[in-house]
Design a protein around this motif. Structure first.
Motif, PDB file in Angstrom:
ATOM      1  N   GLN A 119       0.835  -1.216   0.000  1.00  0.00           N
ATOM      2  CA  GLN A 119       0.000   0.000   0.000  1.00  0.00           C
ATOM      3  C   GLN A 119       0.863   1.258   0.000  1.00  0.00           C
ATOM      4  O   GLN A 119       0.510   2.259  -0.645  1.00  0.00           O
ATOM      5  CB  GLN A 119      -0.919  -0.007   1.224  1.00  0.00           C
ATOM      6  N   ALA A 120       1.981   1.236   0.721  1.00  0.00           N
ATOM      7  CA  ALA A 120       2.854   2.409   0.764  1.00  0.00           C
ATOM      8  C   ALA A 120       3.419   2.714  -0.612  1.00  0.00           C
ATOM      9  O   ALA A 120       3.487   3.884  -1.030  1.00  0.00           O
ATOM     10  CB  ALA A 120       3.983   2.181   1.762  1.00  0.00           C
ATOM     11  N   LYS A 121       3.825   1.673  -1.333  1.00  0.00           N
ATOM     12  CA  LYS A 121       4.371   1.897  -2.673  1.00  0.00           C
ATOM     13  C   LYS A 121       3.292   2.431  -3.612  1.00  0.00           C
ATOM     14  O   LYS A 121       3.550   3.336  -4.419  1.00  0.00           O
ATOM     15  CB  LYS A 121       4.955   0.586  -3.196  1.00  0.00           C
ATOM     16  N   ASN A 122       2.067   1.838  -3.536  1.00  0.00           N
ATOM     17  CA  ASN A 122       0.971   2.312  -4.408  1.00  0.00           C
ATOM     18  C   ASN A 122       0.595   3.760  -4.088  1.00  0.00           C
ATOM     19  O   ASN A 122       0.337   4.575  -4.986  1.00  0.00           O
ATOM     20  CB  ASN A 122      -0.251   1.416  -4.241  1.00  0.00           C
ATOM     21  N   ARG A 123       0.543   4.076  -2.793  1.00  0.00           N
ATOM     22  CA  ARG A 123       0.164   5.434  -2.391  1.00  0.00           C
ATOM     23  C   ARG A 123       1.189   6.454  -2.878  1.00  0.00           C
ATOM     24  O   ARG A 123       0.850   7.548  -3.337  1.00  0.00           O
ATOM     25  CB  ARG A 123       0.035   5.488  -0.875  1.00  0.00           C
ATOM     26  N   ALA A 124       2.458   6.106  -2.780  1.00  0.00           N
ATOM     27  CA  ALA A 124       3.509   7.018  -3.241  1.00  0.00           C
ATOM     28  C   ALA A 124       3.414   7.242  -4.746  1.00  0.00           C
ATOM     29  O   ALA A 124       3.587   8.364  -5.235  1.00  0.00           O
ATOM     30  CB  ALA A 124       4.874   6.461  -2.861  1.00  0.00           C
ATOM     31  N   ALA A 125       3.139   6.162  -5.483  1.00  0.00           N
ATOM     32  CA  ALA A 125       3.015   6.308  -6.944  1.00  0.00           C
ATOM     33  C   ALA A 125       1.842   7.209  -7.306  1.00  0.00           C
ATOM     34  O   ALA A 125       1.926   8.071  -8.197  1.00  0.00           O
ATOM     35  CB  ALA A 125       2.834   4.932  -7.575  1.00  0.00           C
TER      36      ALA A 125
ATOM     37  N   ASP B 219       7.611   9.718   2.784  1.00  0.00           N
ATOM     38  CA  ASP B 219       6.528   8.946   3.416  1.00  0.00           C
ATOM     39  C   ASP B 219       6.625   7.477   3.020  1.00  0.00           C
ATOM     40  O   ASP B 219       6.453   6.578   3.857  1.00  0.00           O
ATOM     41  CB  ASP B 219       5.167   9.535   2.984  1.00  0.00           C
ATOM     42  N   GLU B 220       6.925   7.225   1.742  1.00  0.00           N
ATOM     43  CA  GLU B 220       7.035   5.830   1.279  1.00  0.00           C
ATOM     44  C   GLU B 220       8.179   5.123   2.002  1.00  0.00           C
ATOM     45  O   GLU B 220       8.020   3.981   2.497  1.00  0.00           O
ATOM     46  CB  GLU B 220       7.273   5.813  -0.235  1.00  0.00           C
ATOM     47  N   GLN B 221       9.353   5.772   2.113  1.00  0.00           N
ATOM     48  CA  GLN B 221      10.515   5.127   2.736  1.00  0.00           C
ATOM     49  C   GLN B 221      10.257   4.828   4.207  1.00  0.00           C
ATOM     50  O   GLN B 221      10.585   3.747   4.706  1.00  0.00           O
ATOM     51  CB  GLN B 221      11.737   6.046   2.596  1.00  0.00           C
ATOM     52  N   ALA B 222       9.621   5.789   4.928  1.00  0.00           N
ATOM     53  CA  ALA B 222       9.369   5.592   6.354  1.00  0.00           C
ATOM     54  C   ALA B 222       8.393   4.446   6.579  1.00  0.00           C
ATOM     55  O   ALA B 222       8.582   3.611   7.488  1.00  0.00           O
ATOM     56  CB  ALA B 222       8.814   6.885   6.959  1.00  0.00           C
ATOM     57  N   THR B 223       7.350   4.374   5.770  1.00  0.00           N
ATOM     58  CA  THR B 223       6.351   3.312   5.934  1.00  0.00           C
ATOM     59  C   THR B 223       6.942   1.943   5.629  1.00  0.00           C
ATOM     60  O   THR B 223       6.708   0.955   6.357  1.00  0.00           O
ATOM     61  CB  THR B 223       5.144   3.586   5.015  1.00  0.00           C
ATOM     62  N   VAL B 224       7.745   1.819   4.577  1.00  0.00           N
ATOM     63  CA  VAL B 224       8.344   0.535   4.196  1.00  0.00           C
ATOM     64  C   VAL B 224       9.332   0.077   5.267  1.00  0.00           C
ATOM     65  O   VAL B 224       9.368  -1.123   5.632  1.00  0.00           O
ATOM     66  CB  VAL B 224       9.033   0.667   2.820  1.00  0.00           C
ATOM     67  N   ASP B 225      10.152   0.993   5.800  1.00  0.00           N
ATOM     68  CA  ASP B 225      11.119   0.615   6.836  1.00  0.00           C
ATOM     69  C   ASP B 225      10.410   0.060   8.071  1.00  0.00           C
ATOM     70  O   ASP B 225      10.807  -0.984   8.620  1.00  0.00           O
ATOM     71  CB  ASP B 225      11.968   1.828   7.227  1.00  0.00           C
ATOM     72  N   ALA B 226       9.345   0.704   8.509  1.00  0.00           N
ATOM     73  CA  ALA B 226       8.630   0.251   9.698  1.00  0.00           C
ATOM     74  C   ALA B 226       7.978  -1.103   9.446  1.00  0.00           C
ATOM     75  O   ALA B 226       7.986  -1.996  10.312  1.00  0.00           O
ATOM     76  CB  ALA B 226       7.570   1.283  10.082  1.00  0.00           C
ATOM     77  N   ALA B 227       7.394  -1.288   8.246  1.00  0.00           N
ATOM     78  CA  ALA B 227       6.716  -2.546   7.940  1.00  0.00           C
ATOM     79  C   ALA B 227       7.718  -3.705   7.852  1.00  0.00           C
ATOM     80  O   ALA B 227       7.426  -4.830   8.278  1.00  0.00           O
ATOM     81  CB  ALA B 227       5.942  -2.403   6.631  1.00  0.00           C
ATOM     82  N   GLU B 228       8.911  -3.472   7.302  1.00  0.00           N
ATOM     83  CA  GLU B 228       9.903  -4.547   7.187  1.00  0.00           C
ATOM     84  C   GLU B 228      10.426  -4.967   8.554  1.00  0.00           C
ATOM     85  O   GLU B 228      10.669  -6.152   8.809  1.00  0.00           O
ATOM     86  CB  GLU B 228      11.054  -4.080   6.295  1.00  0.00           C
TER      87      GLU B 228
END
Length: 812
Positions: free
Chosen positions: A285-291, A535-544
């Motif tokens: 979702q983070a990647k889609n939202r950023a796109a 925003d995309e980088q922060a969300t992906v880091d937390a999810a991983e």
């Protein structure tokens, strides 16, 4: 309050604006043909201006045909302050209204004291004059057919009219409210009586009910309930001790220990698995939202660039249009500067033409007056000749009679005897004189007709000159209005120059603004893209991070632990031991359960009975309280009925209003007779008498009118037309003075619309005298088509139809 001037336009037959100034004329009569618009100007326009009332059913019927709106305006003075009330009536909507006060410090000379709100103006006028429309038409406005509105009403109606005028009708809603309250209290009494009967019946029915344990006292019931509870506790304790030796209990405890450990492991595994799924979903979702954010930023950037170009182009177009308009305005200004001298010459010429026409009209007027004087002289000569003919015929008759009675005749001058021949000669001389006189009368009649025709021609010439003067004035006013427009246009030259300069500056500034808007769009675009990446980088880091932790927990809880395996082995060993140990245990458990159930049943029965008795006692006490409250409520309602019936009687027409009206009538008799003494030279005196009850005591609110005349006291209905008129005017003036004392606003205008046609010649002359005396106190305005009325008044408003519109002119 005293009326100074009346103005009307677009109402009734007045298509064009007309104004009459009656200031300085205490006695004015409106004259003209029927339908010319006399009453419309002097009566209906005043009523419409002050009270927005009309002689027609709707305002639309009063607006001139094919005219979108009408306007009336009245200037009047109140306590040395000059006011103007103006109203505009439209075919649709409520129109507008405003009250202004004279103010020399303003450019127009007037200052508004109300906004343009109809309701506000209505309230302001009523407050300023101290009376509404109903009171005005009972006092200073005598509309057509209603000049005797009070005295000619039924006695009971007179009572109602005075009650309304002096504000006594405020007691009517109070009486109705008191009656409604008394009726409501009576209904409440009936309702309470019903509730009392119903509650008493319920209590009697409850007293007659029978129950199974009625023979058991409250003390016995309490002991039996305690014993039953002790039995329940004893059987429960024995059952618990028996359960402690149950062979299957060890199996149950082993299964519970095993399932507790296993369920804990499975729950942790399930939670870790769900956490893995959530983390993977959050990354996607983070990647889609950023796109999506980057795409939206690009689209917004494109729109902002296009909008910057469009806005700049729009400004340039507006600047171009403004420059073009400024150039056109300057051309119009130059044309106005060229045309202005010509307009000045035309105004001067039109004013001179109007002055010449008025001088010609004055000359024609003088000529007509001279000719009418000549006509009067000719009529006098003709009357003299006619008298001489009659005298000559009488002399002939005397000579012939004396000759027939005797043998000689007597001279009609000296009485001496005449011979028959002398008498015949004298008779012939008289006949010749008669013939000569009759011929002279014919000649005088012809001369009179010719002179009268010449006078009428002079009148027509005067009217034509006046019409020409009016047309020249109208043309001068039109050109003056056009000149004012030219002056205003020339005065806007600096504004045109400034507008042209502003347009040029706006055109140059548009390019600078476009560049600035483009830079702003680029900056906003860069900011949005950077924010989306962060925003995309922060969300992906937390999810991983969450995903790594959840996978470790899932791997740890996938297989049973050593403790879980050991507890499963203990459960299987306990189940193997249970199979052979269940001999007499079940029989003892069943017996204990039966004894405990019986003890519980008794507890339920005794508890229910104890609860029922408690509830019955509480219910009885509540019912007694309700009975007492209902009795109090009934007594209060009965007192309310008595109070409101007393108030209803006090507020009724036979109560307080009648008491107040008695005092008012006494004072009114004084003011009416003070006015009537002046209007009738002391010949008449009015007595208004009130009556409140019939002989049987029923209400009978009436006011009778009796008049003391030189021939005795008479009822109003038996008076002559002239006497009734003076009485009615006196009543109106008396009411006016009584009301003015309370409001502090004296009314110094009196309007009488027609009413002359019902009077004979004596009544007309009497009424004229009455109005002349009344004009010593206030300005009097009346309307009539009778010649003797028109000629008697020192000032008249002549109204004629001219070219489809009424035209009014004050002649004094």
């Amino acid at each position: 309050m005293q009326i100074k001037s009346i103005e009307i336009e677009g109402m009734w037959s007045y298509r064009d604006p007309q104004q009459v100034v009656i200031d300085g004329h205490p006695l004015v009569v409106g004259v003209g043909e029927n339908g010319a618009g006399k009453s419309a100007l002097l009566v209906a326009a005043v009523v419409a201006a002050f009270y927005a009332k009309f002689p027609t059913k709707t305002v639309q019927e009063s607006i001139t045909t094919d005219v979108p709106q009408g306007r009336v305006s009245v200037e009047f003075e109140v306590n040395d302050t000059l006011y103007r009330v103006s109203r505009t009536f439209t075919r649709k909507g409520s129109g507008s209204a405003q009250v202004l006060v004279a103010d020399p410090s303003t450019r127009s000379g007037w200052r508004g004291v109300t906004e343009k709100g109809v309701k506000e103006v209505d309230e302001y006028i009523v407050g300023l004059l101290g009376m509404d429309y109903q009171t005005a038409t009972m006092t200073w406005i005598a509309e057509q057919g209603t000049y005797g509105k009070f005295a000619e009403s039924l006695p009971s109606k007179r009572f109602e009219l005075l009650s309304q005028i002096f504000g006594l009708d405020i007691y009517t809603p109070k009486a109705k409210a008191a009656k409604a309250a008394a009726d409501a209290a009576a209904i409440l009494v009936a309702t309470v009586d019903g509730k009392l009967a119903e509650l008493s019946g319920t209590m009697d029915a409850a007293d007659g009910q029978q129950f199974d344990l009625d023979g058991m006292t409250d003390k016995q019931l309490s002991k039996n309930l305690s014993d039953a509870n002790d039995d329940v506790d004893r059987y429960t304790q024995q059952a618990a001790e028996l359960n402690a030796t149950d062979p299957a209990r060890q199996t149950v405890e082993a299964r519970q220990a095993y399932e507790l450990v296993r369920n804990d492991r499975v729950a942790k595994l399930t939670a870790a698995t769900q956490q893995v799924e959530r983390a993977e979903l959050a990354i996607g979702q983070a990647k889609n939202r950023a796109a999506a954010t980057r795409a939206a930023a690009e689209a917004r950037f494109t729109r902002d660039l296009a909008e910057a170009s469009t806005r700049a182009e729009r400004i340039r177009e507006q600047a171009t249009t403004q420059r073009r308009a400024a150039a056109e305005q300057k051309l119009k200004i130059a044309s106005a500067e060229r045309d202005l001298p010509t307009f000045v010459d035309e105004v001067t010429a039109s004013r001179e033409t109007a002055d010449d026409a008025r001088r010609s009209a004055d000359a024609a007027f003088q000529k007509a007056a001279d000719l009418r004087g000549a006509v009067a002289q000719l009529r006098a000569e003709s009357a003299t000749a006619k008298a001489a003919v009659a005298d000559a015929e009488a002399r002939i008759s005397l000579l012939e009679k004396s000759a027939a009675d005797t043998d000689h005749a007597e001279c009609f001058t000296c009485g001496q005897h005449l011979s028959a021949s002398d008498a015949a000669a004298l008779i012939e001389l008289q006949r010749d004189a008669i013939a000569s006189l009759k011929q002279k009368m014919l000649d005088l009649r012809d001369s009179g007709m010719k002179t009268n025709a010449a006078a009428e021609a002079a009148d027509a010439e005067r009217a034509a000159h006046l019409q020409a003067a009016k047309a020249a004035d109208v043309e001068a006013d039109r050109i003056s209005t056009a000149m004012a427009s030219l002056h205003a246009l020339i005065g806007s030259k600096e504004q045109a120059d400034a507008a042209e300069q502003a347009a040029a500056e706006a055109f140059q500034q548009s390019s600078k603004d476009e560049d600035a808007w483009r830079r702003q769009a680029a900056d906003a675009h860069s900011t949005q893209i950077a924010a989306a990446d962060a925003d995309e980088q922060a969300t992906v880091d937390a999810a991983e991070t969450e995903l790594s932790s959840a996978r470790a927990v899932a791997a740890e809880t996938a297989e049973p632990t050593a403790k879980e395996t050991h507890l499963l082995e203990d459960l299987r060993a306990a189940e193997a031991l249970v199979a052979g140990e269940a001999s007499g245990y079940n029989e003892r458990r069943i017996e204990l359960e039966r004894l405990r159930s019986e003890a519980r049943r008794l507890v339920t029965v005794y508890s229910a009975e104890e609860h029922r008795r408690t509830e019955a006692a509480l219910l009885r006490a509540d019912q007694e309280d309700r009975l007492a409250a209902l009795r109090v409520e009934k007594a209060d309602a009965q007192r309310e009925i008595l109070i409101n019936m007393t108030l209803m009687k006090a507020f009724s027409p036979a109560g307080i209003p009648a008491m107040i009206l008695n005092t008012v009538v006494e004072q009114l008799n004084e003011t009416v007779n003070s006015s009537l003494e002046r209007l009738s030279n002391g010949e008449l005196k009015v007595e208004l008498r009130t009556s409140r009850e019939n002989t049987n005591g029923t209400p009978d609110n009436k006011i009778s009118v009796y008049v003391e005349t030189p021939t005795g006291v008479r009822a109003y209905e038996t008076l002559s037309g002239g006497q009734r008129f003076r009485v009615n005017v006196a009543i109106r003036v008396g009411l006016l003075e009584s009301i003015s004392r309370g409001t502090g606003t004296p009314i110094r205008s009196f309007i009488l619309d027609e009413g002359w046609g019902t009077l004979d010649e004596k009544g007309v002359m009497s009424t004229i005298g009455t109005l002349f005396r009344l004009s010593e106190e206030m300005n009097v305005i009346t309307v009539s088509h009778i010649d003797s009325v028109r000629d008697a008044f020192p000032a008249r408003v002549e109204v004629v139809m001219d070219g489809g519109t009424s035209v009014a002119q004050l002649v004094a």
